[in-house]
Design a protein around this motif. Sequence first.
Motif, mmCIF file in Angstrom:
data_model
loop_
_atom_site.group_PDB
_atom_site.id
_atom_site.type_symbol
_atom_site.label_atom_id
_atom_site.label_comp_id
_atom_site.label_asym_id
_atom_site.label_seq_id
_atom_site.Cartn_x
_atom_site.Cartn_y
_atom_site.Cartn_z
ATOM 1 N N PHE A 111 4.882 14.160 -3.768
ATOM 2 C CA PHE A 111 3.517 14.312 -4.262
ATOM 3 C C PHE A 111 2.532 13.504 -3.439
ATOM 4 C CE2 PHE A 111 5.585 15.593 -8.213
ATOM 5 C CZ PHE A 111 4.694 16.521 -8.742
ATOM 6 N N LEU A 112 1.376 14.110 -3.221
ATOM 7 C CA LEU A 112 0.206 13.311 -2.850
ATOM 8 C C LEU A 112 -0.650 13.308 -4.110
ATOM 9 C CD1 LEU A 112 -1.675 11.796 -0.934
ATOM 10 C CD2 LEU A 112 -2.635 13.977 -0.247
ATOM 11 N N PHE A 113 -0.777 12.130 -4.709
ATOM 12 C CA PHE A 113 -1.411 12.029 -6.013
ATOM 13 C C PHE A 113 -2.744 11.316 -5.838
ATOM 14 C CE2 PHE A 113 -1.895 10.132 -10.262
ATOM 15 C CZ PHE A 113 -1.622 11.233 -11.054
ATOM 16 N N ILE A 114 -3.819 12.030 -6.153
ATOM 17 C CA ILE A 114 -5.142 11.468 -5.932
ATOM 18 C C ILE A 114 -5.764 11.142 -7.273
ATOM 19 C CG2 ILE A 114 -7.455 12.065 -5.126
ATOM 20 C CD1 ILE A 114 -5.944 13.623 -2.898
ATOM 21 N N SER A 115 -6.200 9.896 -7.436
ATOM 22 C CA SER A 115 -6.664 9.493 -8.754
ATOM 23 C C SER A 115 -7.604 8.311 -8.663
ATOM 24 C CB SER A 115 -5.467 9.118 -9.625
ATOM 25 O OG SER A 115 -5.894 8.733 -10.891
ATOM 26 N N HIS A 116 -8.426 8.172 -9.680
ATOM 27 C CA HIS A 116 -9.227 6.962 -9.791
ATOM 28 C C HIS A 116 -8.634 6.065 -10.878
ATOM 29 C CE1 HIS A 116 -10.646 9.251 -13.201
ATOM 30 N NE2 HIS A 116 -11.084 8.114 -13.695
ATOM 31 N N ASP A 117 -7.609 6.557 -11.567
ATOM 32 C CA ASP A 117 -7.076 5.827 -12.716
ATOM 33 C C ASP A 117 -5.898 4.958 -12.282
ATOM 34 O OD1 ASP A 117 -5.820 4.977 -15.040
ATOM 35 O OD2 ASP A 117 -6.384 6.778 -16.139
ATOM 36 N N LEU A 118 -6.154 3.662 -12.214
ATOM 37 C CA LEU A 118 -5.150 2.761 -11.657
ATOM 38 C C LEU A 118 -3.894 2.669 -12.506
ATOM 39 C CD1 LEU A 118 -7.755 0.192 -10.582
ATOM 40 C CD2 LEU A 118 -6.130 1.200 -9.022
ATOM 41 N N SER A 119 -4.051 2.734 -13.833
ATOM 42 C CA SER A 119 -2.854 2.587 -14.660
ATOM 43 C C SER A 119 -1.923 3.777 -14.481
ATOM 44 C CB SER A 119 -3.232 2.377 -16.126
ATOM 45 O OG SER A 119 -4.087 3.400 -16.564
ATOM 46 N N VAL A 120 -2.505 4.956 -14.282
ATOM 47 C CA VAL A 120 -1.691 6.143 -14.050
ATOM 48 C C VAL A 120 -0.987 6.049 -12.698
ATOM 49 C CG1 VAL A 120 -1.830 8.611 -13.582
ATOM 50 C CG2 VAL A 120 -3.041 7.665 -15.541
ATOM 51 N N VAL A 121 -1.723 5.624 -11.701
ATOM 52 C CA VAL A 121 -1.171 5.496 -10.360
ATOM 53 C C VAL A 121 -0.045 4.460 -10.335
ATOM 54 C CG1 VAL A 121 -1.747 4.543 -8.108
ATOM 55 C CG2 VAL A 121 -3.156 6.333 -9.087
ATOM 56 N N GLN A 122 -0.266 3.372 -11.036
ATOM 57 C CA GLN A 122 0.753 2.324 -11.084
ATOM 58 C C GLN A 122 2.048 2.855 -11.683
ATOM 59 O OE1 GLN A 122 -0.203 -0.988 -13.635
ATOM 60 N NE2 GLN A 122 1.281 -2.318 -12.634
ATOM 61 N N TYR A 123 1.897 3.729 -12.671
ATOM 62 C CA TYR A 123 3.053 4.263 -13.361
ATOM 63 C C TYR A 123 3.798 5.294 -12.526
ATOM 64 C CZ TYR A 123 5.737 6.279 -17.207
ATOM 65 O OH TYR A 123 6.738 6.715 -18.017
ATOM 66 N N PHE A 124 3.083 6.100 -11.791
ATOM 67 C CA PHE A 124 3.661 7.291 -11.192
ATOM 68 C C PHE A 124 4.017 7.158 -9.710
ATOM 69 C CE2 PHE A 124 2.784 11.920 -9.830
ATOM 70 C CZ PHE A 124 4.058 12.335 -10.165
ATOM 71 N N SER A 125 3.284 6.331 -8.966
ATOM 72 C CA SER A 125 3.418 6.403 -7.508
ATOM 73 C C SER A 125 4.411 5.396 -6.950
ATOM 74 C CB SER A 125 2.062 6.197 -6.854
ATOM 75 O OG SER A 125 1.663 4.863 -6.981
ATOM 76 N N ASP A 126 4.905 5.709 -5.739
ATOM 77 C CA ASP A 126 5.775 4.783 -5.017
ATOM 78 C C ASP A 126 4.979 3.954 -4.016
ATOM 79 O OD1 ASP A 126 8.361 5.760 -6.086
ATOM 80 O OD2 ASP A 126 7.673 7.621 -5.159
ATOM 81 N N LYS A 127 4.038 4.633 -3.355
ATOM 82 C CA LYS A 127 3.175 3.934 -2.405
ATOM 83 C C LYS A 127 1.730 4.279 -2.694
ATOM 84 C CE LYS A 127 4.143 2.954 2.001
ATOM 85 N NZ LYS A 127 4.479 3.191 3.415
ATOM 86 N N ILE A 128 0.847 3.368 -2.325
ATOM 87 C CA ILE A 128 -0.571 3.562 -2.611
ATOM 88 C C ILE A 128 -1.400 3.296 -1.362
ATOM 89 C CG2 ILE A 128 -2.558 2.598 -3.847
ATOM 90 C CD1 ILE A 128 -0.963 2.067 -6.151
ATOM 91 N N ALA A 129 -2.436 4.095 -1.185
ATOM 92 C CA ALA A 129 -3.491 3.737 -0.244
ATOM 93 C C ALA A 129 -4.777 3.623 -1.039
ATOM 94 C CB ALA A 129 -3.625 4.807 0.833
#
Lengths: 325, 327
Positions: free
Chosen positions: B211-229
């Motif tokens: 997935f390339l997951f694009i979001s402004h919601d940090l809590s969701v990103v923290q939960y779902f992603s492996d790496k972040i930019a």
Amino acid sequence: MTDTTWLLSVEDVSIYFKRQGAEGLKVVNSISFGVQRGEIFGVVGESGCGKSVTAAAIMGILPQNAYYEGDIYFEGQRLSSLTQEQQRGLRGNKISMIFQEPMTSLNPVLTVGYQIAEVLMVHRGLSKRDAMERAVGLLDDVKIPSPTLRIRDYPHQMSGGMRQRVMIAMAIACNPALVLADEPTTALDVTVQRDVLKLLRGIQERFNMSMVLITHDLGLVSENAARVAIMYAGRIMETADTQTLFKRPGHPYTTGLLNSIPKGRNIPLIPIPGFVPKPDMLPDGCKFSDRCGLVEKKCKEAEPELIEIEPGHFARCILTGKGGA
Amino acid sequence: MDNRDMKLMEVRGLKKYFQMKSGFLSKPHQVKAVDGVDFTIERNKVFAIVGESGSGKSTVARLLLRLIEPQEGDVLFKGTDVLTLRGDALKAYRRSVQIIFQDPFASLNPRMKIYGALSEPLKIHKTVPRAQFRERVQAMLARVGLDADAMERYPHEFSGGQRQRICIARALMLGPELVVADEPLSSLDVSIQAQILNLLIQIKEDIGLSFLFISHDLSVVQYFSDKIAVMYLGRIVETGETAELFDTPMHPYTQMLIESVPKIIGAKPSQAHQQTEDQAADTPSPIEIPEGCPFHPRCPKRFSPCATTAPELKPHNGRLIACHLSV
């Protein structure tokens, strides 16, 4: 009750939308709450729970096809007993409102300065010149840099955060006793949201204003409101002071909401199953029963009352207090 | 699939400038929506881009899908240059990379039944014989948690969460390897967001998607992603493993973002906010990107070089950071 310790008191209010050839569609069902002077009261709920329409009823701006039953008291006065003229005197003056979307709630063809000044001309009878001068002061109060220049800006020349500050300036222009803030920061980025809330809190404390903070964001309420009501399907499902509510939620819906928010990588999310029901398709008995993980047979039989489970903490659930929630 | 190479997609020096005319006689100016972005999406991983409005995160998504063309840069998908693909090769690429949009109300044709919406990709790409369409659609609906009778219904008969499930199903119809999800939860209620997030996780595990997951919601990103930019005004300011980045955010902007999220636990009512704030800074706009470090006008830790020299994205403690403080 006309107890004047409550600045705002909403008593048994039901809100209906008229339908052709049918009885009114009840979207809010007999809600009651009070707001004290200088207090921030949070109203939390998902879309369609009736939180915005409740604010509209208090403000006296329900749409043409909607009406309410029950009583709303402001400073001990029953709002429905006031004349149109008297109500208009309150709106924007002693009770004001901040809306979610500053782009659609500001007039695009008038300068922001004029829009703020207009409030003062209408309610305070100031001349245009005095009102504009006061508007500069208000823009300064909401921390907009170089207010004497920005006063001539049109809404499209400002960023979302700036426009929301203009909305706040309009709302506080007449030193209202009560501000109804309906999702005031939902359209904003988090860092801007933080600044706008900080500003709003600062003003609220300085002028000892009361505020009804309507939001879907539990975090926002947790950081800002002293007391909170959780709404679902037009009902208050739970109400308590904020600390208590988040520490010891007494309703499965509140617990469900809290479990739906990601808290960290290794804490599994437990969503609420199903979807928010439409107001004409509510289940029998408890309105949350079809999505509740703890549902029992008697939940479907009759709708539970709001029960006081500890002093000041009410929940609309028959299982609460028996280790249910 | 080539197991030796973990890189599914590689993006290098990607730039997208838009020309904007602001008025009748004024000179057109450039909006640097994406200004030199590099990252790698690994197989079976979730790579997230976080940022606020105007950061260029959605533009990146559109560039990768070739919905718009960049000014400069390379996009490699399994080693193949995506930007030069044409004809059948491009069509094949589009089978492998699919998108889920933010608004499930706007991204489904209101006059097309769900069967039509989900079978259309099969029709266009001719991946399976027509006789199998129904079976495929039904299987995909089941995977996203919808009944088979949904096929004969129209989008308006579904709630927002159900529509987003339909959009997810549509994105999966062609068996993609990478799904770009652009704010897929933002228009949904809290209780529904968690359902969709869990569904995405389950799908990822079941069929080994990236997935390339694009979001402004940090809590969701923290939960779902492996790496972040973390993006700010068209540039990546910090990138690293999700867990580490949340534990010790190093770029002042990342720190500000994480601190700005309202927290439920540990609420301190009343005295939490004192009126000591500075004047409001105008939200940064990609039309007028500040000189030097783009974040410096809002940065609490700015010092002499920040206003003049733009920091480069450099390795620092196992992460990449663009900040003069981290040298």
